[in-house]
Design a protein around this motif. Structure first.
Motif, PDB file in Angstrom:
ATOM      1  N   ASN A 131     -15.153  -4.109   2.621  1.00  0.00           N
ATOM      2  CA  ASN A 131     -14.203  -4.972   1.922  1.00  0.00           C
ATOM      3  C   ASN A 131     -13.258  -4.165   1.047  1.00  0.00           C
ATOM      4  OD1 ASN A 131     -15.447  -7.119   3.138  1.00  0.00           O
ATOM      5  ND2 ASN A 131     -16.277  -8.030   1.276  1.00  0.00           N
ATOM      6  N   GLN A 132     -13.776  -3.150   0.375  1.00  0.00           N
ATOM      7  CA  GLN A 132     -12.914  -2.356  -0.510  1.00  0.00           C
ATOM      8  C   GLN A 132     -11.842  -1.611   0.279  1.00  0.00           C
ATOM      9  OE1 GLN A 132     -14.667   1.856  -1.651  1.00  0.00           O
ATOM     10  NE2 GLN A 132     -16.159   0.283  -2.197  1.00  0.00           N
ATOM     11  N   ASP A 133     -12.154  -1.196   1.512  1.00  0.00           N
ATOM     12  CA  ASP A 133     -11.148  -0.540   2.348  1.00  0.00           C
ATOM     13  C   ASP A 133     -10.030  -1.514   2.706  1.00  0.00           C
ATOM     14  OD1 ASP A 133     -12.852   1.682   2.358  1.00  0.00           O
ATOM     15  OD2 ASP A 133     -13.792   1.103   4.249  1.00  0.00           O
ATOM     16  N   LEU A 134     -10.414  -2.740   3.078  1.00  0.00           N
ATOM     17  CA  LEU A 134      -9.422  -3.760   3.429  1.00  0.00           C
ATOM     18  C   LEU A 134      -8.490  -4.039   2.257  1.00  0.00           C
ATOM     19  CD1 LEU A 134     -11.797  -6.273   5.274  1.00  0.00           C
ATOM     20  CD2 LEU A 134     -10.220  -4.656   6.351  1.00  0.00           C
ATOM     21  N   ILE A 135      -9.044  -4.094   1.062  1.00  0.00           N
ATOM     22  CA  ILE A 135      -8.249  -4.344  -0.145  1.00  0.00           C
ATOM     23  C   ILE A 135      -7.328  -3.169  -0.446  1.00  0.00           C
ATOM     24  CG2 ILE A 135      -8.388  -4.685  -2.648  1.00  0.00           C
ATOM     25  CD1 ILE A 135     -11.098  -6.151  -2.073  1.00  0.00           C
ATOM     26  N   LEU A 136      -7.881  -1.965  -0.382  1.00  0.00           N
ATOM     27  CA  LEU A 136      -7.124  -0.760  -0.696  1.00  0.00           C
ATOM     28  C   LEU A 136      -5.889  -0.619   0.188  1.00  0.00           C
ATOM     29  CD1 LEU A 136      -6.872   2.082  -2.075  1.00  0.00           C
ATOM     30  CD2 LEU A 136      -8.286   2.950  -0.192  1.00  0.00           C
ATOM     31  N   VAL A 137      -6.083  -0.798   1.498  1.00  0.00           N
ATOM     32  CA  VAL A 137      -4.971  -0.589   2.427  1.00  0.00           C
ATOM     33  C   VAL A 137      -3.983  -1.754   2.372  1.00  0.00           C
ATOM     34  CG1 VAL A 137      -4.337  -0.189   4.826  1.00  0.00           C
ATOM     35  CG2 VAL A 137      -6.430   0.837   3.901  1.00  0.00           C
ATOM     36  N   ALA A 138      -4.489  -2.981   2.325  1.00  0.00           N
ATOM     37  CA  ALA A 138      -3.586  -4.139   2.275  1.00  0.00           C
ATOM     38  C   ALA A 138      -2.694  -4.086   1.041  1.00  0.00           C
ATOM     39  CB  ALA A 138      -4.387  -5.434   2.293  1.00  0.00           C
ATOM     40  N   ARG A 139      -3.235  -3.592  -0.052  1.00  0.00           N
ATOM     41  CA  ARG A 139      -2.440  -3.504  -1.291  1.00  0.00           C
ATOM     42  C   ARG A 139      -1.250  -2.573  -1.125  1.00  0.00           C
ATOM     43  NH1 ARG A 139      -3.101  -4.820  -6.570  1.00  0.00           N
ATOM     44  NH2 ARG A 139      -2.097  -3.493  -8.126  1.00  0.00           N
ATOM     45  N   LYS A 140      -1.382  -1.584  -0.249  1.00  0.00           N
ATOM     46  CA  LYS A 140      -0.290  -0.644  -0.022  1.00  0.00           C
ATOM     47  C   LYS A 140       0.776  -1.208   0.924  1.00  0.00           C
ATOM     48  CE  LYS A 140      -2.994   2.865   1.267  1.00  0.00           C
ATOM     49  NZ  LYS A 140      -3.389   4.250   1.634  1.00  0.00           N
ATOM     50  N   CYS A 141       0.436  -2.243   1.676  1.00  0.00           N
ATOM     51  CA  CYS A 141       1.375  -2.830   2.640  1.00  0.00           C
ATOM     52  C   CYS A 141       2.252  -3.861   1.942  1.00  0.00           C
ATOM     53  CB  CYS A 141       0.616  -3.493   3.787  1.00  0.00           C
ATOM     54  SG  CYS A 141      -0.392  -2.377   4.778  1.00  0.00           S
ATOM     55  N   ARG A 142       3.553  -3.641   1.938  1.00  0.00           N
ATOM     56  CA  ARG A 142       4.497  -4.564   1.292  1.00  0.00           C
ATOM     57  C   ARG A 142       5.389  -5.188   2.348  1.00  0.00           C
ATOM     58  NH1 ARG A 142       2.318  -5.979  -3.363  1.00  0.00           N
ATOM     59  NH2 ARG A 142       1.571  -4.172  -4.510  1.00  0.00           N
ATOM     60  N   VAL A 143       5.392  -6.512   2.408  1.00  0.00           N
ATOM     61  CA  VAL A 143       6.252  -7.219   3.353  1.00  0.00           C
ATOM     62  C   VAL A 143       7.058  -8.237   2.558  1.00  0.00           C
ATOM     63  CG1 VAL A 143       6.378  -8.555   5.475  1.00  0.00           C
ATOM     64  CG2 VAL A 143       4.470  -6.952   5.128  1.00  0.00           C
ATOM     65  N   VAL A 144       8.363  -8.042   2.492  1.00  0.00           N
ATOM     66  CA  VAL A 144       9.254  -8.883   1.693  1.00  0.00           C
ATOM     67  C   VAL A 144      10.012  -9.834   2.615  1.00  0.00           C
ATOM     68  CG1 VAL A 144      11.212  -8.891   0.099  1.00  0.00           C
ATOM     69  CG2 VAL A 144       9.467  -7.094  -0.065  1.00  0.00           C
ATOM     70  N   SER A 145      10.101 -11.109   2.227  1.00  0.00           N
ATOM     71  CA  SER A 145      10.859 -12.103   2.989  1.00  0.00           C
ATOM     72  C   SER A 145      11.713 -12.914   2.028  1.00  0.00           C
ATOM     73  CB  SER A 145       9.917 -13.012   3.785  1.00  0.00           C
ATOM     74  OG  SER A 145       8.987 -13.659   2.929  1.00  0.00           O
ATOM     75  N   ARG A 146      12.770 -13.547   2.575  1.00  0.00           N
ATOM     76  CA  ARG A 146      13.737 -14.221   1.703  1.00  0.00           C
ATOM     77  C   ARG A 146      14.290 -15.483   2.356  1.00  0.00           C
ATOM     78  NH1 ARG A 146      14.659  -8.671   1.279  1.00  0.00           N
ATOM     79  NH2 ARG A 146      14.698  -7.831  -0.860  1.00  0.00           N
ATOM     80  N   PHE A 147      14.480 -16.515   1.558  1.00  0.00           N
ATOM     81  CA  PHE A 147      15.232 -17.709   1.950  1.00  0.00           C
ATOM     82  C   PHE A 147      16.080 -18.140   0.758  1.00  0.00           C
ATOM     83  CE2 PHE A 147      15.889 -22.262   2.875  1.00  0.00           C
ATOM     84  CZ  PHE A 147      16.488 -22.134   4.114  1.00  0.00           C
ATOM     85  N   ARG A 148      15.511 -18.871  -0.197  1.00  0.00           N
ATOM     86  CA  ARG A 148      16.230 -19.150  -1.447  1.00  0.00           C
ATOM     87  C   ARG A 148      15.692 -18.320  -2.602  1.00  0.00           C
ATOM     88  NH1 ARG A 148      16.041 -24.938  -0.200  1.00  0.00           N
ATOM     89  NH2 ARG A 148      17.944 -25.443   0.952  1.00  0.00           N
ATOM     90  N   ASN A 149      14.661 -17.565  -2.339  1.00  0.00           N
ATOM     91  CA  ASN A 149      14.162 -16.615  -3.322  1.00  0.00           C
ATOM     92  C   ASN A 149      13.512 -15.451  -2.575  1.00  0.00           C
ATOM     93  OD1 ASN A 149      11.608 -17.581  -2.553  1.00  0.00           O
ATOM     94  ND2 ASN A 149      11.487 -18.994  -4.278  1.00  0.00           N
ATOM     95  N   THR A 150      13.017 -14.490  -3.306  1.00  0.00           N
ATOM     96  CA  THR A 150      12.500 -13.259  -2.711  1.00  0.00           C
ATOM     97  C   THR A 150      10.995 -13.205  -2.904  1.00  0.00           C
ATOM     98  OG1 THR A 150      14.588 -12.188  -3.309  1.00  0.00           O
ATOM     99  CG2 THR A 150      12.752 -10.754  -2.665  1.00  0.00           C
ATOM    100  N   LEU A 151      10.256 -13.146  -1.797  1.00  0.00           N
ATOM    101  CA  LEU A 151       8.800 -13.180  -1.827  1.00  0.00           C
ATOM    102  C   LEU A 151       8.214 -11.860  -1.350  1.00  0.00           C
ATOM    103  CD1 LEU A 151       8.392 -16.715  -0.180  1.00  0.00           C
ATOM    104  CD2 LEU A 151       8.418 -16.159  -2.627  1.00  0.00           C
ATOM    105  N   GLY A 152       7.068 -11.487  -1.917  1.00  0.00           N
ATOM    106  CA  GLY A 152       6.351 -10.299  -1.465  1.00  0.00           C
ATOM    107  C   GLY A 152       6.656  -9.025  -2.219  1.00  0.00           C
ATOM    108  N   LEU A 153       7.415  -9.109  -3.299  1.00  0.00           N
ATOM    109  CA  LEU A 153       7.708  -7.909  -4.084  1.00  0.00           C
ATOM    110  C   LEU A 153       6.448  -7.438  -4.810  1.00  0.00           C
ATOM    111  CD1 LEU A 153      11.143  -8.981  -5.603  1.00  0.00           C
ATOM    112  CD2 LEU A 153      10.767  -7.287  -3.793  1.00  0.00           C
ATOM    113  N   PRO A 154       6.345  -6.126  -5.089  1.00  0.00           N
ATOM    114  CA  PRO A 154       5.150  -5.603  -5.782  1.00  0.00           C
ATOM    115  C   PRO A 154       4.943  -6.288  -7.131  1.00  0.00           C
ATOM    116  CG  PRO A 154       6.492  -3.809  -4.909  1.00  0.00           C
ATOM    117  CD  PRO A 154       7.296  -5.063  -4.732  1.00  0.00           C
TER     118      PRO A 154
END
Length: 462
Positions: A131-154
């Motif tokens: 579980n700690q590996d899944l958390i560690l790596v996922a935290r490094k993955c940033r995926v930003v998306s936008r429509f009327r606001n900006t989602l996924g920023l650090p």
């Protein structure tokens, strides 16, 4: 040919890649129901040893579901980016796990790598991770998306405000929506699961959300979670559709059970974008997924449910969505039996989605007949918050009175923001401060500025 490995003084033979992947998967009730799970911990560990020694390239040449039979397989292989894959092309699955956990796998490197990773690669490496590996790596993955606001920023966490009502009553929906907004929820989307599938009623709900958002100039998006074909029809009628929603799965047959194929999803994307309703971006699709959906439709092809869930994210990725979330415990204990299995599945799903470049959220939830409770959801919420999940759900009292399941409440997001210092989408955060709902620190305002929203509820005096 098969895969043979000696472990613990016993020789284990796995007939093909599907069996190897299934037997390496952490135990869950859905794979047991399908007859795919390892029969013992010794067999599970033997499968993981063999999987760790498997070259990543294998997944480009040995399809779990035949290319000729499944359009999802064709999508995965036909859109694979060989150039993006090149930096890890020589690695085995175990080596890939070690590299992902290393300092070399930065957020920037992982973003460039995402188009070169197939869902089967992501699923395979997740099976070797704690579980700690899944958390560690996922935290490094940033995926930003936008429509009327900006989602996924650090450092930010969004919330889907979910104001469902068992009879689609406008006053009830607005009351729940305004309650959620007054707690600072709603930047991911204000999303209604309709009780009715009538196009007329869905159109009324869309106009309800559109009028509320316009009246208070809220930098967010509305969505009525109806079938993609209904959204296309409503767009044709001029209804105010912000996001086009659809539940999807990881096989062609499972998607057929949902009444969709890849061409219909493309039509939904094009229809949504034709509206030009976004102000800061054009990510118009909203997808929901969940482990076990293919098995429940008898459309799993002998593949384990976690790998099929990762394949669903390849479907999502092709349509550049604003939001994707796994409704992790919604299908029930037949697929994820208890809190331990739900927690593990939530972390796996988030990791695989983020690694594939998908803007991943989670409906942290369970059904009342599962061996789980709200303490388990608190644990998963805390772990996913640490792992950088893009968004979660905000349900009145954490109890959805229309869908009859337990999720996370308006209050829960306040907890995780306080503990981890997570902010809201920047445009929405500024709006909350203008409305005096929150102060400059992001905490709820002592003056309760959200009271001004009450005038939107029918029958309430200004």
């Amino acid at each position: 040919m098969g895969y043979r490995v000696a472990a613990g003084g016993t020789s284990h033979l796995f007939a093909d890649l599907r069996e190897l992947m299934a037997k390496a998967t952490p135990l869950r009730s859905g794979d047991q129901l399908a007859g795919l799970a390892a029969g013992s911990m010794q067999e599970m560990m033997a499968a993981r040893i063999a999987l760790a020694d498997l070259p990543l390239r294998t997944f480009l040449h040995e399809a779990l579901i035949p290319y000729e039979e499944d359009e999802v397989t064709r999508l995965i292989l036909d859109t694979h980016d060989a150039a993006a894959f090149a930096p890890i092309a020589s690695l085995k699955v175990g080596e890939f796990r070690d590299w992902l956990c290393s300092d070399a796998a930065t957020s920037e490197v992982l973003a460039k790598l995402a188009p070169g990773i197939t869902p089967e690669m992501a699923a395979a490496v997740s099976k070797l991770m704690r579980n700690q590996d899944l958390i560690l790596v996922a935290r490094k993955c940033r995926v930003v998306s936008r429509f009327r606001n900006t989602l996924g920023l650090p450092g930010r966490l969004a919330v889907r405000l979910q104001p469902n009502h068992p009879t689609d009553d406008a006053a009830g929906i607005l009351a729940s929506t305004i309650d959620g907004l007054s707690y600072g929820c709603g930047d991911a989307v204000i999303g209604i699961n309709p009780a009715s599938d009538s196009l007329g009623r869905i159109g009324e709900l869309l106009r309800l959300l559109d009028e509320l958002i316009a009246r208070f100039d809220i930098p967010t998006q509305g969505c009525v979670l109806t079938h993609v074909t209904s959204a296309i029809a409503l767009i044709g009628q001029g209804a105010p559709v912000d996001l086009v929603f659809q539940s999807v799965a990881g096989t062609q047959a499972a998607n057929t059970s949902f009444g969709v194929d890849l061409s219909v999803l493309r039509e939904g994307l094009e229809a949504g974008r034709s509206q030009k309703r976004g102000t800061v971006g054009d990510n118009v699709m909203y997808f929901e997924t969940g482990q076990g959906s293919a098995l429940s439709a008898n459309a799993h092809h002998g593949v384990d449910q976690q790998t099929l869930e990762a394949r669903a994210y390849a479907v999502c990725r092709a349509y550049e969505p604003l939001l994707v979330n796994t409704v992790v415990g919604f299908i029930g204990p037949e697929y994820l039996y208890d809190g331990k299995q739900i927690i593990r599945a939530g972390l796996e799903d988030h990791f695989c989605g983020k690694l594939l470049g998908v803007p991943m959220g989670c409906d942290i939830c369970y059904t009342n007949h599962a061996e789980a409770d709200q303490d388990d959801m608190d644990t998963l919420l805390t772990l996913l918050g640490t792992a950088g999940v893009n968004f979660i759900m905000g349900v009145p009292g954490a109890d959805d009175v229309m869908l009859n399941y337990q999720s996370t409440s308006f209050h829960d997001q306040l907890y995780i923001r306080e503990v981890l210092g997570l902010k809201r989408a920047p445009e929405f955060e500024a709006w909350l401060q203008r409305m005096d709902i929150t102060d400059a620190t992001g905490r709820l305002s002592a003056t309760q500025g959200g009271q001004a929203l009450l005038v939107a509820i029918p029958g309430r005096a200004a």
